[in-house]
Design a protein around this motif. Structure first.
Motif, PDB file in Angstrom:
ATOM      1  N   VAL A 359       0.879  -1.186   0.000  1.00  0.00           N
ATOM      2  CA  VAL A 359       0.000   0.000   0.000  1.00  0.00           C
ATOM      3  C   VAL A 359       0.911   1.229   0.000  1.00  0.00           C
ATOM      4  O   VAL A 359       1.769   1.357   0.875  1.00  0.00           O
ATOM      5  N   PRO A 360       0.748   2.118  -0.995  1.00  0.00           N
ATOM      6  CA  PRO A 360       1.626   3.298  -1.040  1.00  0.00           C
ATOM      7  C   PRO A 360       1.367   4.233   0.131  1.00  0.00           C
ATOM      8  O   PRO A 360       0.269   4.268   0.687  1.00  0.00           O
ATOM      9  N   ARG A 361       2.401   5.002   0.486  1.00  0.00           N
ATOM     10  CA  ARG A 361       2.267   5.964   1.570  1.00  0.00           C
ATOM     11  C   ARG A 361       2.323   7.382   1.003  1.00  0.00           C
ATOM     12  O   ARG A 361       2.402   7.585  -0.208  1.00  0.00           O
ATOM     13  N   TYR A 362       2.293   8.339   1.898  1.00  0.00           N
ATOM     14  CA  TYR A 362       2.187   9.767   1.564  1.00  0.00           C
ATOM     15  C   TYR A 362       3.185  10.209   0.484  1.00  0.00           C
ATOM     16  O   TYR A 362       2.807  10.778  -0.542  1.00  0.00           O
ATOM     17  N   ARG A 363       4.485   9.921   0.728  1.00  0.00           N
ATOM     18  CA  ARG A 363       5.533  10.395  -0.205  1.00  0.00           C
ATOM     19  C   ARG A 363       5.347   9.799  -1.594  1.00  0.00           C
ATOM     20  O   ARG A 363       5.548  10.472  -2.606  1.00  0.00           O
ATOM     21  N   GLU A 364       4.966   8.508  -1.625  1.00  0.00           N
ATOM     22  CA  GLU A 364       4.776   7.850  -2.933  1.00  0.00           C
ATOM     23  C   GLU A 364       3.601   8.472  -3.692  1.00  0.00           C
ATOM     24  O   GLU A 364       3.654   8.643  -4.905  1.00  0.00           O
ATOM     25  N   LEU A 365       2.539   8.810  -2.943  1.00  0.00           N
ATOM     26  CA  LEU A 365       1.388   9.463  -3.594  1.00  0.00           C
ATOM     27  C   LEU A 365       1.799  10.814  -4.163  1.00  0.00           C
ATOM     28  O   LEU A 365       1.414  11.168  -5.286  1.00  0.00           O
ATOM     29  N   LEU A 366       2.603  11.573  -3.392  1.00  0.00           N
ATOM     30  CA  LEU A 366       3.034  12.888  -3.881  1.00  0.00           C
ATOM     31  C   LEU A 366       3.896  12.733  -5.127  1.00  0.00           C
ATOM     32  O   LEU A 366       3.817  13.529  -6.062  1.00  0.00           O
ATOM     33  N   GLU A 367       4.730  11.694  -5.165  1.00  0.00           N
ATOM     34  CA  GLU A 367       5.620  11.484  -6.321  1.00  0.00           C
ATOM     35  C   GLU A 367       4.863  10.973  -7.538  1.00  0.00           C
ATOM     36  O   GLU A 367       5.085  11.430  -8.654  1.00  0.00           O
ATOM     37  N   ASN A 368       3.965  10.017  -7.326  1.00  0.00           N
ATOM     38  CA  ASN A 368       3.353   9.309  -8.463  1.00  0.00           C
ATOM     39  C   ASN A 368       1.942   9.766  -8.809  1.00  0.00           C
ATOM     40  O   ASN A 368       1.449   9.467  -9.897  1.00  0.00           O
ATOM     41  N   GLY A 369       1.274  10.430  -7.889  1.00  0.00           N
ATOM     42  CA  GLY A 369      -0.120  10.818  -8.114  1.00  0.00           C
ATOM     43  C   GLY A 369      -1.059   9.685  -7.729  1.00  0.00           C
ATOM     44  O   GLY A 369      -0.637   8.536  -7.549  1.00  0.00           O
ATOM     45  N   THR A 370      -2.338  10.020  -7.633  1.00  0.00           N
ATOM     46  CA  THR A 370      -3.333   9.025  -7.193  1.00  0.00           C
ATOM     47  C   THR A 370      -3.609   7.992  -8.284  1.00  0.00           C
ATOM     48  O   THR A 370      -3.713   6.790  -8.027  1.00  0.00           O
ATOM     49  N   GLY A 371      -3.719   8.470  -9.526  1.00  0.00           N
ATOM     50  CA  GLY A 371      -4.100   7.591 -10.639  1.00  0.00           C
ATOM     51  C   GLY A 371      -3.096   6.479 -10.911  1.00  0.00           C
ATOM     52  O   GLY A 371      -3.441   5.441 -11.483  1.00  0.00           O
ATOM     53  N   TYR A 372      -1.857   6.660 -10.497  1.00  0.00           N
ATOM     54  CA  TYR A 372      -0.796   5.682 -10.725  1.00  0.00           C
ATOM     55  C   TYR A 372      -1.163   4.315 -10.135  1.00  0.00           C
ATOM     56  O   TYR A 372      -0.731   3.282 -10.627  1.00  0.00           O
ATOM     57  N   TYR A 373      -1.967   4.321  -9.094  1.00  0.00           N
ATOM     58  CA  TYR A 373      -2.255   3.079  -8.368  1.00  0.00           C
ATOM     59  C   TYR A 373      -3.549   2.393  -8.837  1.00  0.00           C
ATOM     60  O   TYR A 373      -3.955   1.390  -8.259  1.00  0.00           O
ATOM     61  N   PHE A 374      -4.183   2.960  -9.879  1.00  0.00           N
ATOM     62  CA  PHE A 374      -5.372   2.301 -10.442  1.00  0.00           C
ATOM     63  C   PHE A 374      -4.979   1.553 -11.715  1.00  0.00           C
ATOM     64  O   PHE A 374      -4.277   2.097 -12.567  1.00  0.00           O
ATOM     65  N   HIS A 375      -5.456   0.326 -11.811  1.00  0.00           N
ATOM     66  CA  HIS A 375      -5.097  -0.516 -12.953  1.00  0.00           C
ATOM     67  C   HIS A 375      -6.097  -0.352 -14.094  1.00  0.00           C
ATOM     68  O   HIS A 375      -7.269  -0.060 -13.860  1.00  0.00           O
ATOM     69  N   ASN A 376      -5.579  -0.580 -15.301  1.00  0.00           N
ATOM     70  CA  ASN A 376      -6.400  -0.405 -16.498  1.00  0.00           C
ATOM     71  C   ASN A 376      -7.371  -1.574 -16.633  1.00  0.00           C
ATOM     72  O   ASN A 376      -6.946  -2.722 -16.837  1.00  0.00           O
ATOM     73  N   PRO A 377      -8.687  -1.322 -16.560  1.00  0.00           N
ATOM     74  CA  PRO A 377      -9.641  -2.434 -16.661  1.00  0.00           C
ATOM     75  C   PRO A 377      -9.580  -3.146 -18.014  1.00  0.00           C
ATOM     76  O   PRO A 377     -10.006  -4.298 -18.122  1.00  0.00           O
ATOM     77  N   ALA A 378      -9.046  -2.447 -19.027  1.00  0.00           N
ATOM     78  CA  ALA A 378      -9.008  -3.056 -20.374  1.00  0.00           C
ATOM     79  C   ALA A 378      -7.975  -4.175 -20.461  1.00  0.00           C
ATOM     80  O   ALA A 378      -8.047  -5.002 -21.367  1.00  0.00           O
ATOM     81  N   VAL A 379      -6.992  -4.196 -19.564  1.00  0.00           N
ATOM     82  CA  VAL A 379      -5.931  -5.205 -19.687  1.00  0.00           C
ATOM     83  C   VAL A 379      -5.911  -6.212 -18.527  1.00  0.00           C
ATOM     84  O   VAL A 379      -5.013  -7.034 -18.451  1.00  0.00           O
ATOM     85  N   VAL A 380      -6.888  -6.137 -17.639  1.00  0.00           N
ATOM     86  CA  VAL A 380      -6.922  -7.141 -16.563  1.00  0.00           C
ATOM     87  C   VAL A 380      -7.995  -8.186 -16.895  1.00  0.00           C
ATOM     88  O   VAL A 380      -8.878  -7.941 -17.720  1.00  0.00           O
ATOM     89  N   ASP A 381      -7.872  -9.355 -16.273  1.00  0.00           N
ATOM     90  CA  ASP A 381      -8.870 -10.412 -16.498  1.00  0.00           C
ATOM     91  C   ASP A 381     -10.258  -9.901 -16.113  1.00  0.00           C
ATOM     92  O   ASP A 381     -10.410  -9.240 -15.092  1.00  0.00           O
ATOM     93  N   GLN A 382     -11.235 -10.243 -16.943  1.00  0.00           N
ATOM     94  CA  GLN A 382     -12.603  -9.766 -16.700  1.00  0.00           C
ATOM     95  C   GLN A 382     -13.158 -10.261 -15.360  1.00  0.00           C
ATOM     96  O   GLN A 382     -13.964  -9.580 -14.734  1.00  0.00           O
ATOM     97  N   ASP A 383     -12.690 -11.439 -14.923  1.00  0.00           N
ATOM     98  CA  ASP A 383     -13.198 -11.940 -13.635  1.00  0.00           C
ATOM     99  C   ASP A 383     -12.590 -11.200 -12.447  1.00  0.00           C
ATOM    100  O   ASP A 383     -12.961 -11.445 -11.301  1.00  0.00           O
ATOM    101  N   LYS A 384     -11.658 -10.284 -12.739  1.00  0.00           N
ATOM    102  CA  LYS A 384     -11.070  -9.467 -11.665  1.00  0.00           C
ATOM    103  C   LYS A 384     -11.751  -8.103 -11.572  1.00  0.00           C
ATOM    104  O   LYS A 384     -11.328  -7.235 -10.812  1.00  0.00           O
ATOM    105  N   ILE A 385     -12.767  -7.885 -12.403  1.00  0.00           N
ATOM    106  CA  ILE A 385     -13.458  -6.586 -12.390  1.00  0.00           C
ATOM    107  C   ILE A 385     -14.818  -6.734 -11.701  1.00  0.00           C
ATOM    108  O   ILE A 385     -15.602  -7.619 -12.045  1.00  0.00           O
ATOM    109  N   VAL A 386     -15.042  -5.883 -10.733  1.00  0.00           N
ATOM    110  CA  VAL A 386     -16.330  -5.853 -10.039  1.00  0.00           C
ATOM    111  C   VAL A 386     -16.969  -4.502 -10.326  1.00  0.00           C
ATOM    112  O   VAL A 386     -16.316  -3.469 -10.245  1.00  0.00           O
ATOM    113  N   ILE A 387     -18.233  -4.531 -10.719  1.00  0.00           N
ATOM    114  CA  ILE A 387     -18.951  -3.279 -10.984  1.00  0.00           C
ATOM    115  C   ILE A 387     -19.602  -2.831  -9.677  1.00  0.00           C
ATOM    116  O   ILE A 387     -20.373  -3.580  -9.082  1.00  0.00           O
ATOM    117  N   ASP A 388     -19.273  -1.617  -9.241  1.00  0.00           N
ATOM    118  CA  ASP A 388     -19.764  -1.167  -7.934  1.00  0.00           C
ATOM    119  C   ASP A 388     -20.438   0.191  -8.074  1.00  0.00           C
ATOM    120  O   ASP A 388     -20.103   0.970  -8.934  1.00  0.00           O
TER     121      ASP A 388
END
Lengths: 388, 53
Positions: A359-388
């Protein structure tokens, strides 16, 4: 005259229908917009709150509970976001954990959309945007901007005065739809009372050690940039506060949970279960009243010229300059403080250790931004996607 | 349970006011002001019945 009025009526009705469609359709689309949640390597199971109170099954009060179990047994922690759906830094922090966290010891329960109905609600009267997007390397990830309270479409009518159960304190009528005023909930109560009752059952049945409720607060509100904790949690909160200040360089002071203000998670969870509750407030300029337009940019950057002017007059409760209070800082604070509370608890209770990795911490978020930690739904297995 | 019953009554109430307002709109023979008034009055009821807001 009659023909003239008929023509006028016809034109007026057409204009009316067009206005209803143009005004209503965006609200309808918002209510039916769903977020793709990517199940990370640590997710063991996805349950629903209705597993702990079947009465809310099939309603918009029900919400998903993501469970990350470690290889070894240990302590247990619940972290919730979107108790107030217009404070989505909690939601984003929890989603980052769902997509990335790996638990080595103990169990992590995550509820990203705690007031699920509030996430389907809107605040057009104050000019809130209906959505916000977080930039990522693969495009933008878009989320609904919700409201503080559950939608009246899901819980209505409101009482004239909300009488809290079981403490009988009189609160604002609106707070009957606010899931940070309905703790510890009521089994046969109104839907938002049932949401908090189901969460209390989750805590009690699983003997959860820690509960962390993630929020955002105005910079002009004294209870901001802090950890709110009842008496029994003050030591842990203070240790976490001091550690993040010395090790990571940001302030996050401790506020006592008021004994006589009922319905709040940091008060009722502690009073009605053995769980240790904490509520984290990150400064969120978007929520302040005297700002410019409530735009997506204001939400993302926290930069506002009117707040800057007020900061110069020492009217804010947090340091504020031209850099504003950006999203990555708010999310980073929530993640670091949550991890630190868990670490301090584990040090104090060796038989209930919780070890969470990746789990990233404060400094990593400041360096990489929030979006860096979200994965692209287009390239992950469909069974790993939950619609919420 | 009782809250669900109240909610259903609320929707029935909305439907009732929608119907009588449309009826008045259709039967209006003289006043343009009243036509506009009826249409404005309909907005919250329609928004609730269609579950927009």
């Amino acid at each position: 005259m009659k023909t003239g009025l008929f023509k006028f009526k016809l034109i007026a009705v057409v204009v009316f229908v067009l206005l209803i469609i143009s005004g209503g359709l965006p609200l309808w689309q918002h209510r039916h917009y769903r977020v793709e949640v990517i199940l990370g390597p640590g997710v063991s199971e996805v349950k629903k709150l209705s597993d702990f109170l079947p009465a809310i099954k099939g309603s918009q009060a029900d919400t998903k509970v993501y469970i990350l179990r470690g290889k070894e047994p240990g302590g247990q922690v619940l972290i919730i976001g979107n108790t107030h759906s217009n404070e989505p830094e909690g939601l984003l922090s929890v989603l980052i954990m769902i997509e990335n966290a790996v638990v080595e010891k103990g169990t992590l329960y995550l509820i990203p959309f705690f007031n699920h109905s509030g996430g389907l609600n809107t605040r057009p009267g104050e000019g809130y945007p209906l959505y916000f997007s977080v930039p990522t390397s693969w495009g933008k990830k878009t989320f609904r901007m919700g409201n503080r309270d559950a939608s009246p479409l899901d819980q209505w009518p409101d009482p004239d005065v909300y009488i809290h159960y079981p403490e009988k304190q009189m609160l604002s009528y609106l707070d009957i739809r606010n899931t940070n005023r309905t703790w510890p909930g009521r089994k046969n109560g109104l839907p938002m009372e049932q949401v908090t009752y189901a969460a209390m059952e989750l805590l009690r049945q699983n003997k959860i050690d820690l509960a962390i409720d993630l929020h955002g607060a105005e910079t002009m509100f004294p209870v901001t940039n802090c950890i709110v904790a009842p008496e029994k949690c003050t030591r842990l909160a203070t240790l976490a506060s001091l550690t993040v200040k010395s090790m990571e360089g940001f302030e996050n002071h401790v506020e006592p949970s008021p004994v006589n203000f009922r319905g709040l998670s940091h008060r009722e969870i502690g009073d009605y279960s053995d769980t240790l509750p904490f509520l984290l407030e990150a400064p969120m300029p978007f929520l302040d009243q005297p700002t410019g337009p409530k735009t997506e940019a204001l939400f993302l950057t926290g930069q506002d010229e009117f707040l800057l002017s007020l900061a110069k007059k020492k009217k804010l409760f947090v340091p504020y300059d031209q850099s504003g209070w950006p999203l990555e800082k708010r999310v980073g604070q929530h993640l670091s403080v949550s991890l630190e509370i868990i670490r301090q608890f584990s040090k104090k209770s060796p038989e209930r250790v919780i070890i969470i990795k990746n789990v990233p911490r404060y400094r990593e978020l400041l360096e990489n931004g929030t979006g860096y930690y979200f994965h692209n739904p287009a390239v992950v297995d469909q069974d790993k996607i939950v619609i919420d | 349970m009782i809250s669900k019953i109240i909610m259903i009554f609320y929707y029935l109430l909305c439907l009732f006011f929608t119907i009588i307002t449309i009826k008045n709109l259709i039967e209006e023979k003289t006043s343009r002001d009243k036509v506009v008034l009826y249409l404005i009055t309909l907005v919250p009821f329609i928004a609730r019945l269609l579950r927009f807001k």
